[in-house]
Design a protein around this motif. Structure first.
Motif, short mmCIF file in Angstrom:
data_model
loop_
_atom_site.label_atom_id
_atom_site.label_comp_id
_atom_site.label_asym_id
_atom_site.label_seq_id
_atom_site.Cartn_x
_atom_site.Cartn_y
_atom_site.Cartn_z
N PRO A 322 0.83 -1.21 0.00
CA PRO A 322 0.00 0.00 0.00
C PRO A 322 0.86 1.26 0.00
CG PRO A 322 0.15 -0.86 2.23
CD PRO A 322 0.90 -1.83 1.33
N ALA A 323 0.30 2.33 -0.60
CA ALA A 323 1.05 3.58 -0.64
C ALA A 323 0.09 4.75 -0.84
CB ALA A 323 2.09 3.55 -1.76
N ALA A 324 0.50 5.91 -0.32
CA ALA A 324 -0.17 7.19 -0.57
C ALA A 324 0.94 8.15 -0.96
CB ALA A 324 -0.91 7.66 0.67
N TRP A 325 0.84 8.77 -2.15
CA TRP A 325 1.99 9.48 -2.70
C TRP A 325 1.56 10.49 -3.75
CZ3 TRP A 325 3.63 7.14 -7.71
CH2 TRP A 325 2.89 6.00 -8.04
N LEU A 326 2.52 11.30 -4.15
CA LEU A 326 2.34 12.23 -5.26
C LEU A 326 3.16 11.74 -6.44
CD1 LEU A 326 2.54 15.79 -3.60
CD2 LEU A 326 0.56 14.31 -3.91
N ASN A 327 2.57 11.81 -7.60
CA ASN A 327 3.22 11.31 -8.81
C ASN A 327 3.06 12.34 -9.92
OD1 ASN A 327 4.48 9.60 -10.60
ND2 ASN A 327 2.73 8.24 -10.89
N PHE A 361 3.21 7.70 2.69
CA PHE A 361 2.92 6.41 3.31
C PHE A 361 3.26 5.32 2.30
CE2 PHE A 361 -0.32 2.93 3.54
CZ PHE A 361 0.24 2.27 4.63
N GLU A 362 4.08 4.35 2.72
CA GLU A 362 4.44 3.22 1.86
C GLU A 362 4.93 2.09 2.74
OE1 GLU A 362 7.04 2.21 -2.18
OE2 GLU A 362 7.45 4.04 -1.03
N HIS A 363 4.46 0.86 2.46
CA HIS A 363 4.83 -0.26 3.31
C HIS A 363 4.63 -1.57 2.57
CE1 HIS A 363 5.57 -2.30 7.15
NE2 HIS A 363 5.95 -1.13 7.59
N PHE A 364 5.15 -2.65 3.13
CA PHE A 364 4.97 -3.99 2.61
C PHE A 364 4.37 -4.87 3.71
CE2 PHE A 364 8.47 -2.20 0.20
CZ PHE A 364 8.12 -2.52 -1.11
N SER A 376 7.88 4.10 5.14
CA SER A 376 8.88 4.70 4.25
C SER A 376 8.33 5.99 3.68
CB SER A 376 9.20 3.72 3.11
OG SER A 376 10.11 4.29 2.20
N MET A 377 8.99 7.11 3.98
CA MET A 377 8.58 8.44 3.51
C MET A 377 9.71 8.95 2.62
SD MET A 377 6.94 9.77 7.10
CE MET A 377 8.32 9.09 8.03
#
Length: 709
Positions: A322-327, A361-364, A376-377
């Motif tokens: 899962p992740a929440a990010w800007l692209n 927000f990013e994880h495994f 992981s930010m």
């Protein structure tokens, strides 16, 4: 002359007498003229005295600051409007109807004060002149400085401090006007959230409480992306397609992103179920089709700089990423025409020109790893943080670990860690990120975690230490769950998607993986100017930079020239050979450098978990052909497999594709160039980038302390 003896003068005596008479007449005329001039001067002096007396009377009557000229002066001996009275080197009076006004001026020695002549109607009201204290007036009240002067604090009366009026070089004028910023604020957003950062000069420009599906779809795109195309580029670890049927709103409000086995494959998977066990548990993940969610604001919600806040509950199980990010999405090759298009023309999600990327927000597999693996930010930038693929670089890994603990560095970015205090799959956590032109700050539950800035140096592909690149173009929000083949991280560790714990013990069915987003809000500075608001304009300079953003050995997967079946019957080795042979015929020795280029990037490191396959070489060679030479050596069927959505066949056949050739300015850009083959560079890293202090090990600072920072 009469006293001279005639005999002595002789015959010339008459001429001498006439000359003497003329001399006496001239002398007399000169004396008379002098007397007349003296009388005239006396008259002028008397008139000037009278004039000055009238001027003094006028000064006392009209005010203490400015002097008006009389009406009987010669216009040729006065200073006209708008001119320094001492412009000729000698001060002249102002012409009739004008007044003396002190204004700043530039002299050889610097900024000074001059006396200008202005029309009476332009004389300001009572004000404090240059060099005076603003309270030094009969009333003892604050009297503003005269136009062109500014208050400057300085010592006075011993140890006291006074506000003096000093010349200012600031030229008053109209403020820059910008069109009203485009915003999209959910009416359901609480007022206290709308006003949360007003005192800090930030206003809400985008929000969604996820209570109205029509409202949400006006901002976000529910993506449908086949496997192996831009936006879902066929990473060796990603096993899913992105499908819009995985996205919904919760009855109580909130966005739910779900991941699961494709319905047709779940039926097939359950054929191994005997009531207590399934023989398909632990099987190869790639044997099954998987659906995953991705939501983006790429169409109506791009923005440049701001403070993003969101509240998320992470998914359970083994295998979710899962992740929440800007692209960003800046260019791609169109399926229908094969033409290279730019961002303003794109009709769907593309991911070729990546990075930049900002992750908050990013994880495994967070349910099983949160207690030892932090959030992981990250900040991903092009051509940065690289090694040469040795088993252990001087920085301690395939790619240099350029951050002191708890930070870590990838081949294309830096990451800071944020420790979880409890299971993020059991409760909602607030994640925040403040992005500005000079750096990026990260927060968890209101606690400041770390900051990346341009002051930090990192290693580039060239081996040089250069500043971190902070994204300076509009990006869009992305919430997604990718599904990976193994659950812990990208190194194939531990259990995967088919692990028994991902299925219900009673029915044998897939439990489901849900990432819930309660709300999202974006705030932005009120003084940002033309780049404020949603979908701001992209400057010419920015477009050149963002199109050149890429990572070496990171494919820019254009839809028509990339293997999707590993070369078909002929195989990937044949595809690689044909593409490289075509390049050599064109005088391009690029294939000789692929192992070096891909060893720089961990994703293609021959010694890494990914390896460097013939398919990778074929894709790299065809990418070079497509972008640099307008050609492609992969031919694929137009008919697609209904299950995998891949072409029914493919083979290594070369053809011309002139529209895919990138413009020369892009190919020649320093950001786009591949690094030279040479010695590995070295980097000392980014020691001390966490203002919270390394003893906290990613725990950040309490909100009260962070605010003081």
């Amino acid at each position: 002359m009469d006293s001279f003896s005639a005999p002595l003068l002789g015959p010339a005596s008459d001429d001498a007498k006439r000359s003497a008479r003329r001399w006496r007449a001239a002398t007399l005329a000169t004396m008379l003229l002098a007397l007349a001039l003296a009388a005239a001067v006396a008259v002028l002096a008397n008139e000037r005295a009278a004039l000055l007396q009238r001027g003094e009377a006028g000064r006392e009557k009209d005010g203490p600051t400015y002097q008006f000229s009389g009406s009987s002066l010669d216009e040729q001996s006065c200073t006209v409007a708008g001119v320094d009275a001492s412009a000729t080197g000698q001060k002249l009076q102002c012409c009739s109807g004008l007044a003396e006004v002190e204004k700043p001026c530039f002299q050889p020695e610097g900024l000074s004060v001059c006396i200008f002549c202005l029309p009476a109607e332009q004389v300001p009201a009572a004000c404090t002149p240059a060099g005076k204290d603003v309270f030094a007036n009969d009333a003892g009240v604050h009297m503003p400085c005269c136009p062109g002067f500014a208050e400057v604090l300085g010592p006075c009366r011993g140890t006291d401090m006074c506000n003096f009026c000093q010349p200012s070089s600031v030229v008053p004028g109209a403020r820059a006007e910008h069109p009203p910023a485009k915003v999209s604020i959910d009416p359901a957003t609480p007022q206290d959230a709308v006003d949360k950062y007003k005192a800090d000069g930030l206003s809400l420009i985008l929000s969604d409480e996820f209570k109205d599906i029509a409202r949400t779809k006006s901002v976000f795109v529910f993506e449908d992306i086949p496997y192996g195309v831009p936006g879902n580029t066929g990473d060796v670890n990603i096993a899913s397609i992105y499908s819009s049927d995985t996205i919904s709103l919760l009855p109580e409000g909130g966005l739910r992103l779900s991941a699961y086995l494709a319905p047709e494959d779940e039926t097939r998977f359950l054929r191994g179920w005997n009531g207590t066990w399934n023989k398909n548990y632990g099987s190869d993940v790639s044997l099954w089709s998987w659906h995953a969610p991705k939501v983006t604001s790429r169409v109506n919600g791009r923005f440049q700089y701001g403070f993003v806040e969101t509240r998320i509950k992470a998914p359970k199980g083994y295998g979710p990423w899962p992740a929440a990010w800007l692209n960003g999405c800046y260019g791609f090759v169109v399926e229908s025409s094969g033409e290279l298009m730019l961002q303003e023309d794109y009709p769907f999600l593309c991911g070729q020109y990546w990075p930049p990327e900002l992750d908050f927000f990013e994880h495994f597999s967070p349910e099983h790893t949160w207690y030892w693996r932090p959030n992981s930010m990250s900040l991903h930038s092009p051509n940065q943080y690289v090694g040469l693929g040795k088993k252990k670089t001087e920085q301690g890994g395939y790619c240099p670990t350029t951050l002191s603990p708890p930070g870590e560095a990838w081949c294309f970015g830096v990451s800071g860690s944020g420790a979880f205090t409890d299971d993020p799959t059991e409760r909602f956590i607030d994640y925040g990120m403040r992005w500005d032109p000079d750096g990026v700050d990260y927060y968890m539950d209101g606690r400041f975690m770390h900051r990346f800035t341009k002051d930090q140096l990192v290693m580039y592909l060239s081996g040089q230490n250069r500043p971190v690149l902070i994204p300076e173009m509009p990006l869009f929000l992305t919430f997604n769950i990718a599904l990976v083949r193994k659950g812990m991280d990208l190194s194939h560790m531990a259990e995967g998607l088919t692990d028994v714990s991902n299925f219900d013990a009673a029915s044998g069915k897939w439990k489901g993986m849900h990432m819930d987003v309660a709300w999202v809000r974006v705030y932005q500075s009120d003084t940002q100017g033309e780049s404020r608001g949603l979908n701001p304009p992209i400057t010419y300079e920015t477009r050149r930079k963002l199109l050149a953003n890429r990572v070496t050995c990171n494919l820019l997967p254009e839809l028509r020239c990339m293997l999707k079946l590993d070369g078909g019957k002929e195989g990937a080795a044949k595809a690689a050979h044909v593409a490289c042979q075509k390049l050599r015929e064109l005088g391009d020795e690029y294939c000789d450098t692929i192992p070096h280029l891909c060893s720089i990037n961990n994703a293609g490191n021959p010694e890494s978990p990914y390896g460097l396959s013939n398919a990778s070489i074929a894709n790299m060679a065809n990418q070079r052909l497509s972008l640099y030479h307008g050609a492609c050596c992969i031919e694929q069927a137009a008919e697609l497999n209904k299950t995998s959505l891949a072409p029914m066949w493919e083979r290594a056949t070369c053809r011309e594709t002139p529209l895919t050739k990138a413009p020369e300015w892009l190919l020649e850009s320093e950001f786009f160039q591949d690094p030279p083959v040479g010695k590995e560079g070295s980097s000392g890293g980014l020691a001390g980038t966490n203002p919270a202090g390394w003893k906290t090990y990613g725990k950040g600072l309490p909100p009260t302390v962070a605010k003081k920072k």
